[in-house]
Motif scaffolding. Sequence first.
Motif, PDB file in Angstrom:
ATOM      1  N   ALA A   1       0.826  -1.208   0.000  1.00 37.70           N
ATOM      2  CA  ALA A   1       0.000   0.000   0.000  1.00 37.70           C
ATOM      3  C   ALA A   1       0.860   1.258   0.000  1.00 37.70           C
ATOM      4  O   ALA A   1       0.559   2.224  -0.720  1.00 37.70           O
ATOM      5  CB  ALA A   1      -0.936  -0.004   1.206  1.00 37.70           C
ATOM      6  N   ALA A   2       1.946   1.258   0.792  1.00 39.60           N
ATOM      7  CA  ALA A   2       2.819   2.433   0.846  1.00 39.60           C
ATOM      8  C   ALA A   2       3.460   2.703  -0.512  1.00 39.60           C
ATOM      9  O   ALA A   2       3.537   3.855  -0.961  1.00 39.60           O
ATOM     10  CB  ALA A   2       3.891   2.227   1.914  1.00 39.60           C
ATOM     11  N   LEU A   3       3.901   1.650  -1.185  1.00 37.53           N
ATOM     12  CA  LEU A   3       4.508   1.826  -2.504  1.00 37.53           C
ATOM     13  C   LEU A   3       3.484   2.331  -3.518  1.00 37.53           C
ATOM     14  O   LEU A   3       3.747   3.292  -4.260  1.00 37.53           O
ATOM     15  CB  LEU A   3       5.106   0.504  -2.984  1.00 37.53           C
ATOM     16  N   ILE A   4       2.321   1.707  -3.557  1.00 33.12           N
ATOM     17  CA  ILE A   4       1.297   2.073  -4.532  1.00 33.12           C
ATOM     18  C   ILE A   4       0.796   3.494  -4.295  1.00 33.12           C
ATOM     19  O   ILE A   4       0.566   4.271  -5.240  1.00 33.12           O
ATOM     20  CB  ILE A   4       0.133   1.071  -4.494  1.00 33.12           C
TER      21      ILE A   4
ATOM     22  N   VAL B   1      -3.285   1.499 -10.196  1.00 33.43           N
ATOM     23  CA  VAL B   1      -2.743   2.809  -9.859  1.00 33.43           C
ATOM     24  C   VAL B   1      -2.603   3.675 -11.106  1.00 33.43           C
ATOM     25  O   VAL B   1      -2.891   4.883 -11.077  1.00 33.43           O
ATOM     26  CB  VAL B   1      -1.403   2.671  -9.094  1.00 33.43           C
ATOM     27  N   ILE B   2      -2.207   3.088 -12.233  1.00 35.90           N
ATOM     28  CA  ILE B   2      -2.093   3.865 -13.466  1.00 35.90           C
ATOM     29  C   ILE B   2      -3.478   4.316 -13.939  1.00 35.90           C
ATOM     30  O   ILE B   2      -3.691   5.483 -14.278  1.00 35.90           O
ATOM     31  CB  ILE B   2      -1.398   3.043 -14.558  1.00 35.90           C
ATOM     32  N   GLY B   3      -4.432   3.384 -13.949  1.00 35.00           N
ATOM     33  CA  GLY B   3      -5.774   3.718 -14.410  1.00 35.00           C
ATOM     34  C   GLY B   3      -6.453   4.757 -13.544  1.00 35.00           C
ATOM     35  O   GLY B   3      -7.126   5.668 -14.055  1.00 35.00           O
ATOM     36  N   SER B   4      -6.277   4.645 -12.240  1.00 38.05           N
ATOM     37  CA  SER B   4      -6.925   5.618 -11.351  1.00 38.05           C
ATOM     38  C   SER B   4      -6.331   7.006 -11.533  1.00 38.05           C
ATOM     39  O   SER B   4      -7.061   8.013 -11.493  1.00 38.05           O
ATOM     40  CB  SER B   4      -6.797   5.162  -9.892  1.00 38.05           C
TER      41      SER B   4
END
Length: 222
Positions: free
Chosen positions: A91-94, A152-155
């Motif tokens: 979660a921290a990385l994303i 993450v890219i799509g959001s």
Amino acid sequence: MTESVWLRPKRGRGAPPLSRERIVEEAVALLDQEGPERLTMRRLAERLGTGSTTLYWHVKTKDDVVDLALDAIFGEVRVPARGVNWRADVAALIEGWRAAMLRHPWSAALLGRPLLGPNVLARTEFLHATLVGAGLRGPQLVAAAYGLSNYVIGSALMQVASSTEAAVREAADEHLRLNASLYPSLAAHGHLSGHDWDAAFAQGLTYLLDGIAPHAGRQPLR
């Protein structure tokens, strides 16, 4: 496909004071201020106060510049200190990845080439290693890593695309209201304005991690 800048030996310093680092810094500034449609080798050379010939000493194509700029963006993402909670580490990385893309709204739309820079690979390695440490292997590992990356890219793309002028958002909402009989769910819940993007992203990430968690520590499917 043009050969990646990361697969060619780095050339010497060339004509000082220009360097690859200086080029990347100015390219990111150009992209932040003017957007990707304004990124050309001539425009970048102008901003650097040099000629195109000097610029081409360090980078062969605009694709080189894009690859270098994207890797610089990934370098802003802090690699978490590995802990005992794989979910918290992922979660921290994303979340850091998303924050970096939102600081540089052009970045998500340009993620169309193989990314082989050291910053990208270090963070991708962390993601995969964390999921491996959670017990995922083979197809499960690939599905989890792809699902998180694509999310993450799509959001980020959706949020940037929705960050238009208020009048545009209001017109889109009004269009849905007027066509509520055709799109009842969108009319009730799909408004482009008024979203709490941070909360929505966090909840979606929780759903993804909840879906991955039951497979952690299991023997992967053959």
